[in-house]
Design a protein around this motif. Structure first.
Motif, PDB file in Angstrom:
ATOM      1  N   PRO A 123      -8.079   1.688  -1.993  1.00  0.00           N
ATOM      2  CA  PRO A 123      -8.837   2.833  -2.510  1.00  0.00           C
ATOM      3  C   PRO A 123      -8.710   4.089  -1.658  1.00  0.00           C
ATOM      4  O   PRO A 123      -9.140   5.169  -2.094  1.00  0.00           O
ATOM      5  CB  PRO A 123     -10.289   2.320  -2.489  1.00  0.00           C
ATOM      6  CG  PRO A 123     -10.308   1.289  -1.414  1.00  0.00           C
ATOM      7  CD  PRO A 123      -8.957   0.629  -1.467  1.00  0.00           C
ATOM      8  N   ASP A 124      -8.110   3.974  -0.467  1.00  0.00           N
ATOM      9  CA  ASP A 124      -8.071   5.113   0.446  1.00  0.00           C
ATOM     10  C   ASP A 124      -6.756   5.888   0.404  1.00  0.00           C
ATOM     11  O   ASP A 124      -6.477   6.683   1.304  1.00  0.00           O
ATOM     12  CB  ASP A 124      -8.358   4.655   1.876  1.00  0.00           C
ATOM     13  CG  ASP A 124      -7.432   3.521   2.340  1.00  0.00           C
ATOM     14  OD1 ASP A 124      -6.820   2.867   1.484  1.00  0.00           O
ATOM     15  OD2 ASP A 124      -7.337   3.293   3.561  1.00  0.00           O
ATOM     16  N   THR A 125      -5.927   5.679  -0.610  1.00  0.00           N
ATOM     17  CA  THR A 125      -4.729   6.516  -0.725  1.00  0.00           C
ATOM     18  C   THR A 125      -5.139   7.904  -1.208  1.00  0.00           C
ATOM     19  O   THR A 125      -6.161   8.078  -1.865  1.00  0.00           O
ATOM     20  CB  THR A 125      -3.695   5.917  -1.697  1.00  0.00           C
ATOM     21  OG1 THR A 125      -4.269   5.829  -3.005  1.00  0.00           O
ATOM     22  CG2 THR A 125      -3.247   4.542  -1.240  1.00  0.00           C
ATOM     23  N   GLU A 126      -4.318   8.877  -0.882  1.00  0.00           N
ATOM     24  CA  GLU A 126      -4.663  10.265  -1.196  1.00  0.00           C
ATOM     25  C   GLU A 126      -4.711  10.519  -2.698  1.00  0.00           C
ATOM     26  O   GLU A 126      -5.596  11.226  -3.196  1.00  0.00           O
ATOM     27  CB  GLU A 126      -3.638  11.195  -0.534  1.00  0.00           C
ATOM     28  CG  GLU A 126      -3.942  12.668  -0.723  1.00  0.00           C
ATOM     29  CD  GLU A 126      -2.963  13.549   0.038  1.00  0.00           C
ATOM     30  OE1 GLU A 126      -2.922  14.756  -0.257  1.00  0.00           O
ATOM     31  OE2 GLU A 126      -2.254  13.033   0.922  1.00  0.00           O
TER      32      GLU A 126
ATOM     33  N   LYS B 221       0.825  -1.204   0.000  1.00  0.00           N
ATOM     34  CA  LYS B 221       0.000   0.000   0.000  1.00  0.00           C
ATOM     35  C   LYS B 221       0.863   1.260   0.000  1.00  0.00           C
ATOM     36  O   LYS B 221       0.591   2.203  -0.755  1.00  0.00           O
ATOM     37  CB  LYS B 221      -0.927   0.002   1.212  1.00  0.00           C
ATOM     38  CG  LYS B 221      -1.820   1.236   1.271  1.00  0.00           C
ATOM     39  CD  LYS B 221      -2.757   1.194   2.472  1.00  0.00           C
ATOM     40  CE  LYS B 221      -3.645   2.429   2.503  1.00  0.00           C
ATOM     41  NZ  LYS B 221      -4.594   2.389   3.642  1.00  0.00           N
TER      42      LYS B 221
END
Length: 241
Positions: free
Chosen positions: A156-159, A101
């Protein structure tokens, strides 16, 4: 007849090098980076640790900041101004989704066409030397994260938004290289880039740092010349995506 190496692709503008430790890129890759930045290409570095466990005579609290400074100085020698550290623990990096990630997020931030990393295999030097756990973990994670970065449903939660633009992953230090870069013009800066890791080199060997760096980098590049038209070269195993 010795198999000849192919030239690295040139139809790209942005590269991202992701390795485990400060100094990993300076053991050869930096000479290629100098050649690329001379051509106006953008190269950024992401270092997974700060190398804090790399100097036996210094505590991690002392070694980490020192090695970060040395890495930033060595990057500047070859025209790299963007150097990030992911702060995974030196010597005990774990391959897994957390590492993937962080690397996928870096790829999404930098949006490279070319990724660069080190040999993820169990051995190097023709099977003579056992590779380190950190190199194996990071190299494998880079290869995997090249695909992760482009899949919006993975992490999906990366900036940054997904990036599916990685076209190649170039692995340095591979026992079976396929491609090479002519480093005639970048070789001297490759040597000087490694010399910036003076504290690390002085802890590693009693040899004069310049002699150590010059013999190692120039020696490697010139040994590869037989497979690359007589030109000093840095070699890679190239994976196409």
């Amino acid at each position: 007849m010795t198999d000849q190496l192919s030239p690295m692709p040139t139809d790209w503008q942005r590269a991202l090098a992701i390795v485990a430790h400060p100094d990993d890129l300076e053991y050869g890759c930096a000479a290629a980076v100098a050649s690329w930045t001379d051509e106006g290409r953008e190269v950024a570095y992401v270092i997974v640790t700060r190398g804090e466990a790399g100097i036996d005579t210094l505590s991690p609290a002392e070694a980490g900041p020192l090695r970060e400074r040395e890495e930033r100085a060595s990057a500047a020698v070859v025209g790299v101004t963007s150097v990030e550290f992911l702060d995974h623990p030196d010597g005990v990096i774990e391959y897994g989704t957390a590492l993937r990630k962080d690397i996928a997020a870096a790829i999404r931030r930098h949006r490279p066409e070319l990724l660069i990393t080190l040999n993820p295999d169990d051995t190097w030097g023709g099977g003579t030397y056992w590779n380190t756990p950190d190199h194996r973990a990071v190299g494998r994670a880079v290869l995997d994260a090249a695909g992760d970065a482009g899949n919006r449903w993975i992490f999906p939660d990366t900036e940054a938004e997904p990036w599916n633009g990685v076209r190649w992953v170039a692995v340095a230090g591979a026992d079976s290289p396929t491609h090479a870069v002519d480093v005639t013009d970048g070789l001297e800066r490759g040597v000087r880039s490694l010399m910036e890791h003076r504290a690390y080199i002085e802890a590693l060997t009693d040899e004069d740092p310049e002699t150590y760096a010059r013999d190692l980098i120039e020696g490697f590049a010139r040994r590869q010349a037989e497979r690359f038209g007589g030109r000093p070269a840095i070699t890679f195993r190239l994976f196409t995506r």
